[in-house]
Design a protein around this motif. Sequence first.
Motif, PDB file in Angstrom:
ATOM      1  N   PRO A 338      21.687 -60.298 -25.246  1.00 38.81           N
ATOM      2  CA  PRO A 338      21.962 -59.145 -24.499  1.00 38.81           C
ATOM      3  C   PRO A 338      23.153 -59.500 -23.667  1.00 38.81           C
ATOM      4  O   PRO A 338      23.977 -60.031 -24.433  1.00 38.81           O
ATOM      5  N   PRO A 339      23.066 -58.741 -23.314  1.00 41.34           N
ATOM      6  CA  PRO A 339      24.636 -57.859 -22.688  1.00 41.34           C
ATOM      7  C   PRO A 339      25.047 -59.082 -22.236  1.00 41.34           C
ATOM      8  O   PRO A 339      24.949 -59.537 -21.109  1.00 41.34           O
ATOM      9  N   ALA A 340      26.388 -59.581 -22.251  1.00 36.80           N
ATOM     10  CA  ALA A 340      27.047 -60.491 -21.653  1.00 36.80           C
ATOM     11  C   ALA A 340      28.390 -60.086 -21.923  1.00 36.80           C
ATOM     12  O   ALA A 340      29.196 -59.358 -22.446  1.00 36.80           O
ATOM     13  N   PRO A 341      29.347 -60.725 -20.970  1.00 32.87           N
ATOM     14  CA  PRO A 341      30.908 -60.101 -20.244  1.00 32.87           C
ATOM     15  C   PRO A 341      31.451 -60.783 -21.356  1.00 32.87           C
ATOM     16  O   PRO A 341      31.431 -61.495 -22.086  1.00 32.87           O
ATOM     17  N   THR A 342      32.748 -59.429 -21.848  1.00 31.29           N
ATOM     18  CA  THR A 342      33.792 -60.532 -22.675  1.00 31.29           C
ATOM     19  C   THR A 342      35.050 -59.687 -21.985  1.00 31.29           C
ATOM     20  O   THR A 342      35.484 -58.602 -21.783  1.00 31.29           O
ATOM     21  N   THR A 343      36.177 -60.433 -23.189  1.00 28.80           N
ATOM     22  CA  THR A 343      37.405 -59.695 -22.244  1.00 28.80           C
ATOM     23  C   THR A 343      38.181 -58.793 -24.095  1.00 28.80           C
ATOM     24  O   THR A 343      39.541 -58.196 -24.032  1.00 28.80           O
ATOM     25  N   THR A 344      37.020 -58.183 -25.018  1.00 31.14           N
ATOM     26  CA  THR A 344      37.375 -57.829 -26.156  1.00 31.14           C
ATOM     27  C   THR A 344      37.455 -56.333 -25.455  1.00 31.14           C
ATOM     28  O   THR A 344      37.295 -56.066 -24.715  1.00 31.14           O
ATOM     29  N   ARG A 345      38.686 -55.495 -26.021  1.00 29.72           N
ATOM     30  CA  ARG A 345      39.013 -54.572 -25.773  1.00 29.72           C
ATOM     31  C   ARG A 345      39.168 -53.710 -27.499  1.00 29.72           C
ATOM     32  O   ARG A 345      39.632 -54.636 -28.681  1.00 29.72           O
ATOM     33  N   PRO A 346      38.974 -52.468 -26.965  1.00 31.25           N
ATOM     34  CA  PRO A 346      39.176 -51.673 -28.261  1.00 31.25           C
ATOM     35  C   PRO A 346      40.448 -51.356 -29.212  1.00 31.25           C
ATOM     36  O   PRO A 346      41.425 -51.692 -27.992  1.00 31.25           O
ATOM     37  N   PRO A 347      40.610 -51.162 -30.074  1.00 27.95           N
ATOM     38  CA  PRO A 347      41.933 -50.826 -30.939  1.00 27.95           C
ATOM     39  C   PRO A 347      42.420 -49.871 -30.188  1.00 27.95           C
ATOM     40  O   PRO A 347      41.672 -48.815 -30.293  1.00 27.95           O
ATOM     41  N   GLY A 348      43.371 -49.109 -29.906  1.00 21.95           N
ATOM     42  CA  GLY A 348      44.385 -47.862 -28.898  1.00 21.95           C
ATOM     43  C   GLY A 348      44.797 -47.064 -30.083  1.00 21.95           C
ATOM     44  O   GLY A 348      45.575 -47.958 -31.420  1.00 21.95           O
ATOM     45  N   VAL A 349      45.812 -46.023 -29.653  1.00 22.93           N
ATOM     46  CA  VAL A 349      46.722 -45.271 -30.492  1.00 22.93           C
ATOM     47  C   VAL A 349      47.630 -44.375 -29.732  1.00 22.93           C
ATOM     48  O   VAL A 349      47.809 -44.302 -28.748  1.00 22.93           O
TER      49      VAL A 349
END
Length: 456
Positions: A338-349
Motif C-alpha cells: 500500500p502507499p506509505a509516506p516516505t522522505t525519498t526524493r528523486p535525483p535532480g539536474v
Amino acid sequence: MTQQGVRWTADQVLALAPDAASRKAGSKLGATGPWSETGSSDEGTVWGLCAGSGSKPYQTVIDIADPTGPAYKCSCPSRKFPCKHALGLLLLWAGEEGTVPRGHAPDWAEQWTKGRRQRAEAKGTTTGGASGTASSGDPEGARRRAERRAERITAGAAELEQRLADLLRGGLAGAEQAGYGLWEETAARMVDAQAPGLAARVRELGAVPSSGPGWPVRLLEECALLHLLDQGWLRRERLPDGLATTVRSRIGLPSSADGPPVRDRWLVLAQYDTADSRLTTRRIWLHGSRSGRTALLLSYGAAGRAPDLALPVGLAFEAELSAYTGQLRAALGEQFTPPAPTTTRPPGVTTSRAAACYGEALRADPWLDSYPVTLDRVIPTPDGDTTAGPPRWQLADADGELALPITPACRSLPGLWRLVALSGGAPVTVFGECGHHGFTPLTAWPEGQGEAVPLC
C-alpha cells in the motif's frame, strides 16, 4: 499505510480534496470537537461519528488500505468525494498519535469495508476473464473499422489544411473578426472525422485572438504546429516508426499499455487536476527509485467529480507499471504494497540540463508542451525587472548563473509563495514540467532532509 506508526501529513490529506471549498471545510473538522467514537484498525479502516446540523451524527468510514487510494463512505448528503467529514477524519487520524485510537470497527463500518473489498476482488476477476475474450474477437472486422476511420481522418486532415490555407491567405486579422464560431465549426468537422486530437487543437486556436497583446504571433505558431500534425498524418507512411506512433496518438487514435510490466518502488511526485465542462482529468507523476523512470498516470471523472485514483504527493509503493507505446503515460498494474509516506526524493539536474531534456523530447514529439524534470539546488528569485508590473520569478541554479523562468500562469498562484517560503533564499529541490513557456513547479523538497511539499 495500515501501520498506525506510518501516517500521512496534512498536505497529503488535503491534496485529496475535490475543490478549495472542501479543503477549507475539511480543515475545520480536523479537530476532536465534533467527533465521537472514532477508531482505526490494523486492516486499514478509519471511522467516526461527526456531529452535524441534524439530531443524528454522520457516520464516516474510510478504507485507507485500498491500493488505488483511500475510499470513503459518509451518511451526509454531500455529493463530493471525499466530503468534508472524510477529510476532517483523515486529518484527525494523521495528527497526533492516539487521537484516533486503535480498535475493532463497528458493524456499520466493517460491513461497508468488507463489502467493497469483495466487490473490488470480484471486479478484478471479471476484468481478467473478459480481457481474454476481447483479444479473441474478430481481427478482420477490427482491421476494416480501423481502415474506415483512417479514411475519415485523412479527409478531415485535408479539409483542415484547406481552412488553414484560407486563413493565411486572407490574413490573421480575419481570425479576430470571425470570432470563436469559425473554430468551433471546424472543430466539429474534425469530431465528425473521428480525429479528437485535431478537434482539441482547433478549439485552442479559437481562444488565441482574445489572449492579449502578441496574439498574432501565437496564432501563427499554433497554426504551424497544427499544419505539421496534419502533414504528419497525411505522410505517416514515410515517417520513422516512433514518430508515426506519436502522430497517431496526437491525432487521437487510441493506444494501449502494451509495454512490458516494470516492477519498482514508485514515488508519487505530483498530483493535480484539470477540468472542463465535461471532464475532470487527474495527472499523477511517478518516479521509479530503482529504474529511474518517470511515468504518468491519467484518470478521469465526470464534471464536478474527482477521479477515483488518488495518490497524494510524498507516498511510495511497490507496483508494476506498463507503458503506453511511445509515451510517458503508463497503466497501473498489480500493487504489492500500500502507499506509505516516505522522505525519498528523486535525483535532480541543473537548469541547463532540464532545458536540454525538453529539447531532446521535442525531437520525438514536436507537439510536446512540457517535459517532467526535477531541478536540484535551485533558488526561486525575481528577475529584477519591475517595469512591467509584479516581478517575474525564476528558478536559478545555486551553483551557477543560469535560470529557468517560472511559467506566467504560476506567478500569482499560492504555490509560488509556498515555494518561496520553503526556500527562504536557500537551495531547494523542485519537481515540475519544463516547457516552452517556462518551468511549472509542482512539488518541492527543502535542502537536506524534509518531506515533499505540494505546490499545486
